[in-house]
Design an enzyme around this catalytic site. Structure first.
Site, mmCIF file in Angstrom:
data_model
loop_
_atom_site.group_PDB
_atom_site.id
_atom_site.type_symbol
_atom_site.label_atom_id
_atom_site.label_comp_id
_atom_site.label_asym_id
_atom_site.label_seq_id
_atom_site.Cartn_x
_atom_site.Cartn_y
_atom_site.Cartn_z
ATOM 1 N N THR A 154 28.032 40.726 46.316
ATOM 2 C CA THR A 154 27.142 40.024 45.285
ATOM 3 C C THR A 154 27.552 38.805 45.208
ATOM 4 O OG1 THR A 154 28.340 40.848 43.726
ATOM 5 C CG2 THR A 154 26.599 42.040 44.096
ATOM 6 N N THR A 175 30.112 44.473 42.435
ATOM 7 C CA THR A 175 30.481 43.792 41.157
ATOM 8 C C THR A 175 28.960 43.443 40.833
ATOM 9 O OG1 THR A 175 32.610 43.320 41.620
ATOM 10 C CG2 THR A 175 31.630 42.080 39.751
ATOM 11 N N ARG A 198 42.763 44.330 45.338
ATOM 12 C CA ARG A 198 43.159 43.029 45.561
ATOM 13 C C ARG A 198 43.243 42.726 47.285
ATOM 14 N NH1 ARG A 198 48.730 43.613 43.445
ATOM 15 N NH2 ARG A 198 48.249 45.423 44.206
ATOM 16 N N LYS A 237 34.697 45.441 34.801
ATOM 17 C CA LYS A 237 35.143 44.585 36.155
ATOM 18 C C LYS A 237 35.043 43.212 35.833
ATOM 19 C CE LYS A 237 35.831 43.402 40.272
ATOM 20 N NZ LYS A 237 35.627 43.938 41.427
ATOM 21 N N ASN A 254 38.346 40.611 35.586
ATOM 22 C CA ASN A 254 38.317 39.306 36.353
ATOM 23 C C ASN A 254 38.481 38.073 35.491
ATOM 24 O OD1 ASN A 254 38.875 40.625 38.783
ATOM 25 N ND2 ASN A 254 36.468 40.104 39.586
ATOM 26 N N ALA A 310 51.641 28.874 38.449
ATOM 27 C CA ALA A 310 50.988 27.591 38.259
ATOM 28 C C ALA A 310 50.772 26.950 39.828
ATOM 29 C CB ALA A 310 51.342 26.449 37.566
ATOM 30 N N GLY A 311 49.556 26.264 39.986
ATOM 31 C CA GLY A 311 49.287 25.718 41.502
ATOM 32 C C GLY A 311 47.964 25.178 41.454
ATOM 33 N N CYS A 367 35.719 36.613 44.628
ATOM 34 C CA CYS A 367 35.721 37.237 43.559
ATOM 35 C C CYS A 367 35.679 36.361 42.415
ATOM 36 C CB CYS A 367 36.396 38.346 43.341
ATOM 37 S SG CYS A 367 36.140 40.052 44.668
ATOM 38 N N ARG A 400 36.861 32.134 51.808
ATOM 39 C CA ARG A 400 35.668 31.846 50.694
ATOM 40 C C ARG A 400 36.421 31.233 49.372
ATOM 41 N NH1 ARG A 400 33.294 37.502 50.026
ATOM 42 N NH2 ARG A 400 35.423 38.258 50.149
HETATM 43 C C1 UDX Z 1 40.896 39.553 42.504
HETATM 44 C C2 UDX Z 1 41.200 40.675 41.451
HETATM 45 O O1 UDX Z 1 42.809 40.587 41.431
HETATM 46 C C3 UDX Z 1 40.899 42.051 41.861
HETATM 47 O O2 UDX Z 1 41.158 43.125 41.015
HETATM 48 C C4 UDX Z 1 39.335 42.052 42.005
HETATM 49 O O3 UDX Z 1 38.671 43.396 42.339
HETATM 50 C C5 UDX Z 1 38.861 40.990 42.930
HETATM 51 O O4 UDX Z 1 39.374 39.815 42.663
HETATM 52 P P1 UDX Z 1 41.675 38.839 44.911
HETATM 53 O O5 UDX Z 1 40.493 38.001 45.013
HETATM 54 O O6 UDX Z 1 42.055 39.746 46.064
HETATM 55 O O7 UDX Z 1 41.286 39.885 43.876
HETATM 56 O O8 UDX Z 1 42.725 37.990 44.509
HETATM 57 P P2 UDX Z 1 43.743 37.679 43.492
HETATM 58 O O9 UDX Z 1 45.201 38.487 43.803
HETATM 59 O O10 UDX Z 1 43.360 38.270 41.830
HETATM 60 O O11 UDX Z 1 44.082 36.096 43.463
HETATM 61 C C6 UDX Z 1 42.967 35.497 43.153
HETATM 62 C C7 UDX Z 1 43.508 33.736 43.121
HETATM 63 O O12 UDX Z 1 44.327 33.485 42.263
HETATM 64 C C8 UDX Z 1 44.089 33.598 44.542
HETATM 65 O O13 UDX Z 1 43.578 32.261 45.007
HETATM 66 C C9 UDX Z 1 45.357 33.242 44.227
HETATM 67 O O14 UDX Z 1 46.182 32.364 44.919
HETATM 68 C C10 UDX Z 1 45.557 32.779 42.808
HETATM 69 N N1 UDX Z 1 46.648 33.003 41.832
HETATM 70 C C11 UDX Z 1 47.028 34.231 41.642
HETATM 71 C C12 UDX Z 1 47.020 31.802 41.426
HETATM 72 O O15 UDX Z 1 46.822 30.775 41.525
HETATM 73 N N2 UDX Z 1 48.355 32.168 40.341
HETATM 74 C C13 UDX Z 1 48.684 33.308 40.101
HETATM 75 O O16 UDX Z 1 49.614 33.631 39.555
HETATM 76 C C14 UDX Z 1 47.985 34.477 40.673
#
Ligand code: UDX
Length: 447
Positions: A93, A129, A162, A215, A219, A263-264, A271, A342
């Site tokens: 979605t 979602t 994830r 959900k 997020n 941080a970054g 998602c 993405r």
């Molecule tokens: C996320 C949710 O975690 C998951 O439960 C949901 O189903 C889909 O979306 P995902 O997109 O795979 O999963 O990535 P995630 O591990 O959550 O990281 C998302 C983004 O946050 C990444 O770009 C990551 O680099 C960033 N991030 C994560 C940070 O910048 N700092 C952090 O401390 C953690």
């Protein structure tokens, strides 16, 4: 008799779910409308990079030597309708072009294509979602279009996997959330998830709207945590503080916790960003937009990180323009252990610098093909060493293990200037500084 399961949509979510269901012992039929994807999956090849998924798939795909044969694929909804007792809808979605709302067209086409083939009792389970309210609407649509009528039930079962951990998260979920309108849905899903339930995964049953909200609120919370620490990084920079120490210190408080406080350059991917926006759009429709105005701030803190990284790079290069400057970018994917680009913050930063005249060379362990497709005008190198050759500055933008293991001395021999900017706060500053590099990171003192 064991339940027969179909999985509709074979992206990161669906391909993993299909293989996991076969691993749990069910006969599974995976469906996708893209024939090339189906051909690959039938050969036991995964159309994307996800650790452990290809092995899992090859253990079960029919026709592969030594496989259980419990997993097959098709492009035919007729076949899916005739085969399945439980149909999981796993299509994506994405965000609508030019709008915050999410595009429900893939979900709607999947329901519309499946419904006329539901001639016997079946449970349809949405995993995509979706905006709150969708399940109730889809249940009505299903009842009207399915020949089996009231013998077809709908449940909503959001997915929390994830990327990078998709196999583990699917086989051993930390919770199973189930939105139902009747008892049969709950019973069948208890049967589907009997193995993780026996391992102790919590099973939480609720109504449709709550399950949809679980959900998007999960997020939103995760995004808020990341943007919170990134906001602290902004303040740390202004006050010459160190956000990494700050995160470590506040993370010891159990109520805060250490996770998701890195941080970054912020969050990206398929998602988090689009789910936040779709949630705000839906709250607006419901007249509850005020409740979520803070998410607008979460989104803008996050988007600011990318611009800030560009400015930090400009500053490291002496504060002028990027023209004629060589910039090496380590990382293209939105996170490590994935090939997904993405809404990747890394590629966004690389693209901005390129558009401002910098000569950008990108290297990523798994995301090169997808990155090239999205940003064909950037330079690409086959290794990290090649990417940094002759660079005036090196940017570390996705925290792959491979980058943490790089030898600063070896890289130092080939760059034009030993300058590294850590956009993920994941490298060891002392190591790089000892090897003669100027190391800078977001939210940390210059040193
Ligand atoms: C996320 C949710 O975690 C998951 O439960 C949901 O189903 C889909 O979306 P995902 O997109 O795979 O999963 O990535 P995630 O591990 O959550 O990281 C998302 C983004 O946050 C990444 O770009 C990551 O680099 C960033 N991030 C994560 C940070 O910048 N700092 C952090 O401390 C953690």
């Amino acid at each position: 008799m064991a339940l027969k399961i179909t999985v509709i949509g074979t992206g990161y979510l669906g391909a993993t779910h299909a293989a996991a269901m076969a691993e749990l012992g069910f006969e599974v039929l995976g469906l996708d409308v893209v024939p090339e994807k189906i051909e690959m999956l039938q050969r036991g090849e995964v159309p994307m990079y996800e650790p452990g998924l290809e092995e899992l798939l090859r253990r079960h795909v029919a026709g592969i030597e030594g496989a259980s044969g419990r997993l097959r694929f098709t492009t035919s909804y007729e076949e899916a309708g005739a085969f399945g007792d439980v149909h999981f809808i796993c299509v994506n979605t994405p965000q609508k072009h030019g709008e915050y709302a999410c595009d429900m067209s893939y979900v709607e086409s999947a329901f519309d294509a499946l419904a006329p083939h539901l001639t016997r009792p079946a449970l349809v389970v949405g995993k995509s979602t979706v905006p709150v309210g969708s399940a109730a609407r889809l249940a009505e649509r299903l009842a009207a279009a399915a020949p089996a009528g009231a013998d077809v039930e709908l449940a909503w079962n959001p997915e929390f996997l994830r990327e990078g951990f998709a196999v583990k998260d699917t086989l051993h979920p930390d919770r199973i959330v189930v939105g139902v309108a009747g008892e049969r849905g709950e019973e069948l899903l208890r049967e589907v998830y009997a193995t993780p339930l026996a391992e102790g995964s919590p099973f939480i049953v609720m109504d449709y709207p709550t399950s949809e909200l679980v959900k998007t609120s999960a997020n939103s919370f995760l995004a808020t945590k990341i943007s919170f620490i990134n906001a602290m990084a902004e303040v740390c920079e202004a006050a010459n503080g160190d956000v990494v120490k700050l995160a470590e210190a506040i993370g010891h408080d159990e109520r805060i916790g250490k996770k998701f406080l890195r941080a970054g350059i912020g969050f990206g991917g398929g998602c988090l960003p689009k789910d936040l926006r779709a949630f705000m759009a839906r709250a607006g429709e419901l007249g509850a937009d005020q409740a979520l105005t803070f998410l607008r701030e979460i989104d803008s803190i996050n988007m600011r990180r990318r611009g800030h990284m560009v400015e930090l790079t400009r500053d490291a290069l002496g504060g002028g323009g990027f023209l004629g400057k060589r910039v090496a970018v380590l990382g293209a994917t939105f996170k490590p252990d994935s090939d997904d680009v993405r809404d990747s913050p890394a590629l966004n930063v690389a693209g901005q610098i390129h558009l401002q005249g910098g000569q950008v060379t990108v290297y990523d362990p798994k995301g090169m093909e997808n990155a090239r497709r999205l940003f064909p005008t950037l330079g690409y190198a086959d290794t990290a060493l090649d990417a940094v050759r002759g660079a005036d500055v090196v940017l570390h933008l996705t925290e792959w293990r491979e980058f943490r293991e790089l030898d600063p001395a070896t890289l130092g021999d080939v760059v034009a200037e030993r300058r590294i900017l850590d956009g993920r706060n994941a490298l060891d500053p002392d190591l790089w500084r000892k090897a003669g590099w100027t190391y800078r990171a977001l939210g940390r003192p210059k040193a």
